[in-house]
Design an enzyme around this catalytic site. Structure first.
Site, PDB file in Angstrom:
ATOM      1  N   HIS A   1      -2.774  -2.697  -7.529  1.00  0.00           N
ATOM      2  CA  HIS A   1      -1.997  -2.009  -6.495  1.00  0.00           C
ATOM      3  C   HIS A   1      -0.850  -1.212  -7.141  1.00  0.00           C
ATOM      4  O   HIS A   1      -0.611  -0.063  -6.799  1.00  0.00           O
ATOM      5  CB  HIS A   1      -1.353  -3.008  -5.519  1.00  0.00           C
ATOM      6  CG  HIS A   1      -2.306  -3.743  -4.631  1.00  0.00           C
ATOM      7  ND1 HIS A   1      -2.295  -5.112  -4.505  1.00  0.00           N
ATOM      8  CD2 HIS A   1      -3.279  -3.311  -3.808  1.00  0.00           C
ATOM      9  CE1 HIS A   1      -3.219  -5.486  -3.639  1.00  0.00           C
ATOM     10  NE2 HIS A   1      -3.838  -4.420  -3.205  1.00  0.00           N
TER      11      HIS A   1
ATOM     12  N   LYS B   1      -7.740 -10.144   8.170  1.00  0.00           N
ATOM     13  CA  LYS B   1      -7.886 -11.179   7.137  1.00  0.00           C
ATOM     14  C   LYS B   1      -6.876 -12.315   7.384  1.00  0.00           C
ATOM     15  O   LYS B   1      -5.770 -12.056   7.863  1.00  0.00           O
ATOM     16  CB  LYS B   1      -7.604 -10.593   5.749  1.00  0.00           C
ATOM     17  CG  LYS B   1      -8.530  -9.462   5.357  1.00  0.00           C
ATOM     18  CD  LYS B   1      -8.083  -8.867   4.008  1.00  0.00           C
ATOM     19  CE  LYS B   1      -8.751  -7.544   3.709  1.00  0.00           C
ATOM     20  NZ  LYS B   1      -8.143  -6.817   2.597  1.00  0.00           N
TER      21      LYS B   1
ATOM     22  N   ARG C   1     -12.135   1.057  -5.965  1.00  0.00           N
ATOM     23  CA  ARG C   1     -12.674   0.298  -7.098  1.00  0.00           C
ATOM     24  C   ARG C   1     -14.174   0.435  -7.194  1.00  0.00           C
ATOM     25  O   ARG C   1     -14.720   0.855  -8.187  1.00  0.00           O
ATOM     26  CB  ARG C   1     -12.323  -1.195  -6.954  1.00  0.00           C
ATOM     27  CG  ARG C   1     -10.884  -1.497  -7.181  1.00  0.00           C
ATOM     28  CD  ARG C   1     -10.499  -2.811  -6.581  1.00  0.00           C
ATOM     29  NE  ARG C   1     -10.596  -2.763  -5.137  1.00  0.00           N
ATOM     30  CZ  ARG C   1     -10.159  -3.693  -4.319  1.00  0.00           C
ATOM     31  NH1 ARG C   1      -9.631  -4.780  -4.814  1.00  0.00           N
ATOM     32  NH2 ARG C   1     -10.261  -3.561  -3.025  1.00  0.00           N
TER      33      ARG C   1
ATOM     34  N   SER D   1      -6.882  -8.872  -4.631  1.00  0.00           N
ATOM     35  CA  SER D   1      -6.003  -9.974  -4.241  1.00  0.00           C
ATOM     36  C   SER D   1      -6.823 -11.250  -4.047  1.00  0.00           C
ATOM     37  O   SER D   1      -6.378 -12.348  -4.397  1.00  0.00           O
ATOM     38  CB  SER D   1      -5.266  -9.636  -2.951  1.00  0.00           C
ATOM     39  OG  SER D   1      -4.452  -8.512  -3.126  1.00  0.00           O
TER      40      SER D   1
HETATM   41  P1  ADP Z   1      -7.403  -6.189  -1.673  1.00  0.00           P
HETATM   42  O1  ADP Z   1      -8.689  -5.417  -1.419  1.00  0.00           O
HETATM   43  O2  ADP Z   1      -7.148  -6.463  -3.111  1.00  0.00           O
HETATM   44  O3  ADP Z   1      -7.193  -7.360  -0.763  1.00  0.00           O
HETATM   45  P2  ADP Z   1      -5.623  -4.550  -0.034  1.00  0.00           P
HETATM   46  O4  ADP Z   1      -6.284  -4.815   1.246  1.00  0.00           O
HETATM   47  O5  ADP Z   1      -4.180  -4.878  -0.126  1.00  0.00           O
HETATM   48  O6  ADP Z   1      -6.245  -5.185  -1.330  1.00  0.00           O
HETATM   49  O7  ADP Z   1      -5.906  -3.049  -0.450  1.00  0.00           O
HETATM   50  C1  ADP Z   1      -5.061  -1.983  -0.267  1.00  0.00           C
HETATM   51  C2  ADP Z   1      -5.577  -0.802  -1.041  1.00  0.00           C
HETATM   52  O8  ADP Z   1      -5.442  -1.043  -2.438  1.00  0.00           O
HETATM   53  C3  ADP Z   1      -7.058  -0.461  -0.820  1.00  0.00           C
HETATM   54  O9  ADP Z   1      -7.177   0.941  -0.770  1.00  0.00           O
HETATM   55  C4  ADP Z   1      -7.735  -0.980  -2.069  1.00  0.00           C
HETATM   56  O10 ADP Z   1      -8.911  -0.266  -2.369  1.00  0.00           O
HETATM   57  C5  ADP Z   1      -6.643  -0.743  -3.094  1.00  0.00           C
HETATM   58  N1  ADP Z   1      -6.767  -1.591  -4.264  1.00  0.00           N
HETATM   59  C6  ADP Z   1      -6.695  -2.930  -4.293  1.00  0.00           C
HETATM   60  N2  ADP Z   1      -6.865  -3.375  -5.566  1.00  0.00           N
HETATM   61  C7  ADP Z   1      -7.079  -2.268  -6.345  1.00  0.00           C
HETATM   62  C8  ADP Z   1      -7.354  -2.048  -7.737  1.00  0.00           C
HETATM   63  N3  ADP Z   1      -7.461  -3.077  -8.565  1.00  0.00           N
HETATM   64  N4  ADP Z   1      -7.516  -0.777  -8.150  1.00  0.00           N
HETATM   65  C9  ADP Z   1      -7.430   0.246  -7.265  1.00  0.00           C
HETATM   66  N5  ADP Z   1      -7.180   0.105  -5.962  1.00  0.00           N
HETATM   67  C10 ADP Z   1      -7.006  -1.129  -5.488  1.00  0.00           C
END
Ligand code: ADP
Length: 162
Positions: A17, A41, A90, A128
């Site tokens: 992030h 979630k 990703r 996460s």
């Molecule tokens: P997660 O999928 O890890 O639970 P979130 O729901 O908080 O994360 O995702 C918020 C944004 O951050 C989404 O657009 C997701 O694709 C992006 N994101 C999460 N982890 C990564 C990563 N390792 N690299 C690039 N983008 C990421």
């Protein structure tokens, strides 16, 4: 002045992030990281805990603020004058979901554009959920999340296991 939103559940914020946030700072005048309050979630951390961690890790970054929102992201964007939504990608599976969201958001408000940034190379397998799973099973999450998040995960799981 372009204000870009970086939305997510951030449960908890990871180095993946942070990489996206830092790169968004290079592209836009101002960046606001926003935690979705009504995500479907079931979270490990409360919204307030997630905001606290985000505020701490984003403090050194210039022109970055942190907030939460309830309801539709496009309505929040309208309210605060943001015109860009930044999402990290990703996997192909991220893309399918995120593209659908981006199209829907544009249908709801065509003044708001979604920009996709490809994940930074070392973070392509980082989520996460993976971080929580490793921490829950007692593994090290060093290098995957900021120091403060490592500490918070240790506290969460030692409390949970007693
Ligand atoms: P997660 O999928 O890890 O639970 P979130 O729901 O908080 O994360 O995702 C918020 C944004 O951050 C989404 O657009 C997701 O694709 C992006 N994101 C999460 N982890 C990564 C990563 N390792 N690299 C690039 N983008 C990421």
């Amino acid at each position: 002045m372009t204000l870009a939103l970086v939305p997510g559940s951030f449960d908890p914020v990871t180095n993946g992030h942070l990489d996206i946030i830092q790169r968004a700072v290079e592209l836009f005048d101002e960046v606001r990281v926003v935690v979705a309050r009504n995500s479907s979630k079931t979270p490990l951390f409360t919204v307030e805990e997630r905001l606290e961690m985000l505020r701490e890790v984003c403090a050194p970054l210039p022109r970055v603020t942190v907030d939460s929102f309830e309801g539709l992201l496009v309505n929040y964007a309208l309210k605060c004058g943001a015109t860009v939504i930044v999402k990290g990608l990703r996997f192909v599976s991220d893309f399918e979901y995120e593209l659908q969201m981006a199209l829907m958001n544009r249908r709801l408000n065509n003044a708001i554009e979604t920009v996709f940034l490809p994940t930074g190379a070392p973070y392509s397998d980082l989520s996460s959920s993976i971080v929580k799973e490793i921490a829950r099973l007692g593994g090290s999450v060093e290098g995957l999340v900021p120091e403060i998040v490592q500490q918070r995960l240790r506290e969460k799981y030692s409390i949970h296991s007693t």
